[in-house]
Design a protein around this motif. Structure first.
Motif, PDB file in Angstrom:
ATOM      1  N   PHE A   1       0.830  -1.203   0.000  1.00 42.93           N
ATOM      2  CA  PHE A   1       0.000   0.000   0.000  1.00 42.93           C
ATOM      3  C   PHE A   1       0.868   1.258   0.000  1.00 42.93           C
ATOM      4  N   LEU A   2       1.933   1.272   0.793  1.00 40.82           N
ATOM      5  CA  LEU A   2       2.849   2.424   0.789  1.00 40.82           C
ATOM      6  C   LEU A   2       3.476   2.611  -0.589  1.00 40.82           C
TER       7      LEU A   2
ATOM      8  N   PHE B   1       2.155   1.687  -3.416  1.00 45.21           N
ATOM      9  CA  PHE B   1       1.058   2.137  -4.266  1.00 45.21           C
ATOM     10  C   PHE B   1       0.850   3.647  -4.116  1.00 45.21           C
ATOM     11  N   THR B   2       0.790   4.143  -2.890  1.00 37.72           N
ATOM     12  CA  THR B   2       0.574   5.573  -2.683  1.00 37.72           C
ATOM     13  C   THR B   2       1.764   6.394  -3.183  1.00 37.72           C
ATOM     14  N   ARG B   3       2.980   5.860  -3.037  1.00 36.81           N
ATOM     15  CA  ARG B   3       4.158   6.546  -3.591  1.00 36.81           C
ATOM     16  C   ARG B   3       4.076   6.597  -5.110  1.00 36.81           C
TER      17      ARG B   3
ATOM     18  N   LEU C   1       1.337   6.569  -6.950  1.00 33.55           N
ATOM     19  CA  LEU C   1       0.323   7.568  -7.296  1.00 33.55           C
ATOM     20  C   LEU C   1       0.894   8.978  -7.179  1.00 33.55           C
ATOM     21  N   ALA C   2       1.607   9.228  -6.097  1.00 29.96           N
ATOM     22  CA  ALA C   2       2.197  10.558  -5.891  1.00 29.96           C
ATOM     23  C   ALA C   2       3.166  10.894  -7.016  1.00 29.96           C
TER      24      ALA C   2
ATOM     25  N   ASN D   1      -9.447  11.717  -5.461  1.00 30.94           N
ATOM     26  CA  ASN D   1      -9.371  10.292  -5.142  1.00 30.94           C
ATOM     27  C   ASN D   1      -9.717  10.074  -3.677  1.00 30.94           C
TER      28      ASN D   1
ATOM     29  N   ILE E   1      -9.378   6.867  -0.812  1.00 31.73           N
ATOM     30  CA  ILE E   1      -8.895   5.523  -0.490  1.00 31.73           C
ATOM     31  C   ILE E   1      -9.490   5.142   0.848  1.00 31.73           C
TER      32      ILE E   1
END
Length: 184
Positions: free
Chosen positions: A145-146, A148-150, A152-153, A175, A177
């Motif tokens: 998940f971390l 994934f968020t990186r 996206l960023a 978005n 989450i």
């Protein structure tokens, strides 16, 4: 007013529905006068809009980018101070569940209002305009998940630097989450 702002948490400044709409209007590194902003938010009474803009400016969320004299008054052009226009981790952690519920409701209500305005602005063409809304679920460990968020960023950061230009249309990407509830 500055004394009032010192006592007012930035969450109280930012999480008001009209002020959230004002902040959203500036997304995409836009510079707007209050007259231009009033044209975009034409359902907000002028006096109310000016008070909200003044509060956001006093709180450092909006910055004066330019001033010019027009018939004895001063017209200000504002830009968004991105760092001041978001809540920090400590502020988010300090919010009660009720405050989070109110903030999320204001966020979603703003999206609904924006979508309604899009639909009412003429003949919408969802495909041509690139409008989309969907929901997906992914199974991720905390580490995944971390990552994934990186990811996206990274995708967003590389495009946030795009300036307005020929062929470019301002698009708002929102978005959400949410974790699925834990099994009983």
């Amino acid at each position: 007013m500055a004394g009032m702002l010192d006592a007012m948490a930035s969450s109280e400044v930012l999480l008001h529905p009209v002020r959230m709409r004002i902040v959203r209007a500036f997304l995409g590194d836009r510079a707007l006068t209050t007259t231009q902003l009033a044209a975009e938010l034409d359902d907000v009474p002028a006096g109310s809009l000016y008070r909200h803009v003044a509060l956001l400016a006093d709180a450092g969320v909006l910055r004066v980018a330019a001033e010019r004299r027009i018939r004895g008054s001063v017209e200000r052009t504002y830009t968004l101070a991105h760092a001041a226009a978001s809540l920090g981790a400590a502020e988010l952690a300090a919010m009660t569940p009720e405050q989070h519920s109110q903030a999320f409701l204001a966020f979603v209500a703003g999206l609904i209002a924006d979508f309604d305005r899009y639909l009412a602005a003429g003949t919408p063409d969802i495909v041509r305009d690139g409008v989309g809304y969907s929901m997906n679920a992914v199974w991720l460990t905390d580490t995944e998940f971390l990552e994934f968020t990186r990811d996206l960023a990274t995708v967003f950061q590389s495009r946030l630097a795009n300036a307005p230009g020929e062929g470019r249309r301002r698009r708002v990407v929102a978005n959400v989450i949410l974790p699925a509830p834990d099994k009983p």
